[in-house]
Design an enzyme around this catalytic site. Sequence first.
Site, PDB file in Angstrom:
ATOM      1  N   SER A   1      -3.977  -0.405  15.752  1.00 56.44           N
ATOM      2  CA  SER A   1      -2.786   0.658  15.803  1.00 56.44           C
ATOM      3  C   SER A   1      -2.167   0.160  14.328  1.00 56.44           C
ATOM      4  O   SER A   1      -1.302   0.852  13.924  1.00 56.44           O
ATOM      5  CB  SER A   1      -1.526   1.042  16.969  1.00 56.44           C
TER       6      SER A   1
ATOM      7  N   MET B   1      -5.048  -0.430   8.839  1.00 61.17           N
ATOM      8  CA  MET B   1      -6.942   0.655   8.569  1.00 61.17           C
ATOM      9  C   MET B   1      -6.557   1.177  10.096  1.00 61.17           C
ATOM     10  O   MET B   1      -7.617   2.184   9.826  1.00 61.17           O
ATOM     11  CB  MET B   1      -7.856  -1.042   8.895  1.00 61.17           C
TER      12      MET B   1
ATOM     13  N   LYS C   1       0.888  -1.620   0.019  1.00 62.60           N
ATOM     14  CA  LYS C   1       0.328  -0.055  -0.256  1.00 62.60           C
ATOM     15  C   LYS C   1       0.915   1.307   0.022  1.00 62.60           C
ATOM     16  O   LYS C   1       0.292   2.172  -0.335  1.00 62.60           O
ATOM     17  CB  LYS C   1      -1.146   0.493   0.902  1.00 62.60           C
TER      18      LYS C   1
END
Length: 274
Positions: free
Chosen positions: A128, A131, A66
């Site tokens: 944490s 997401m 990502k």
Amino acid sequence: MNKDTRVCISLAARPSNIGTRFHNYLYDELGLDYLYKAFTTTDIAAAIGGVRALGIRGCSVSMPFKKAVMDLVDEVEPSALAIDAVNTIVNDLSVPGGRLVASNTDYLAVQELIGHLDPSDAVLIRGSGGMAKAVGAALRDKGFRNGTVIARNAEAGRGLAGTLGYGFAPEVGALTAPILVNVTPIGMTDGPDEHRSAFEPATIAAARAVVDVVAMPAETPLITAARAAGLPVITGAEVIALQAAEQFERYTGVRPTPEQVAAASAFSRQAATG
């Protein structure tokens, strides 16, 4: 398939069938000449090069890619910049050689789903990870200024809390807030904490709304307890369906109806559990 069929893909370390089933179901439902296929890769730069070279229309991106893809695209939209993570790439095929535009539909979906909540309310965010960062940023950018991040990983938890401007706590303890958010695997099907709620009954009783991003099952112990207490809830199934619908519209230019999204979500989830 034919020479005009447009192809969309997903890139993940461990691909699942959920997105594939969701998108292909809607392509069939809406009569669109598209095909969706899941892939994995050990070379994300080469994979994104393939998206360009082959004229792939859209690409869903999962962990661990990502962040890495941000340097491989032509434009990064604010939704991805807000959390330094991409989950969707659209290839503008009207541009010679294509043009890759990245966004984060998790962030966009959460922002839409929390639209009815009161931003003056405080939030407790348990988790944490990536997401949690998306959910926390969506809350912060919707005006939720008072929050606490709860995480056993103190370094990650403090880092996220600092980014959001929220407080930090290693455990829930006696903390309460009007809005409870679970962004951990607690309650996930087949997980070690499958039958646990992310928040205790007393914490739930003091809340006014509950969000749980666990998608399998949709009715987690936390969601079940919140419904029993008469609280409005946002489920992980809603989050994953809406983010996929956002992707679908970006890829195809067609926005499916809520009923079509619900049907596609149910179909994809049945396949995952069957």
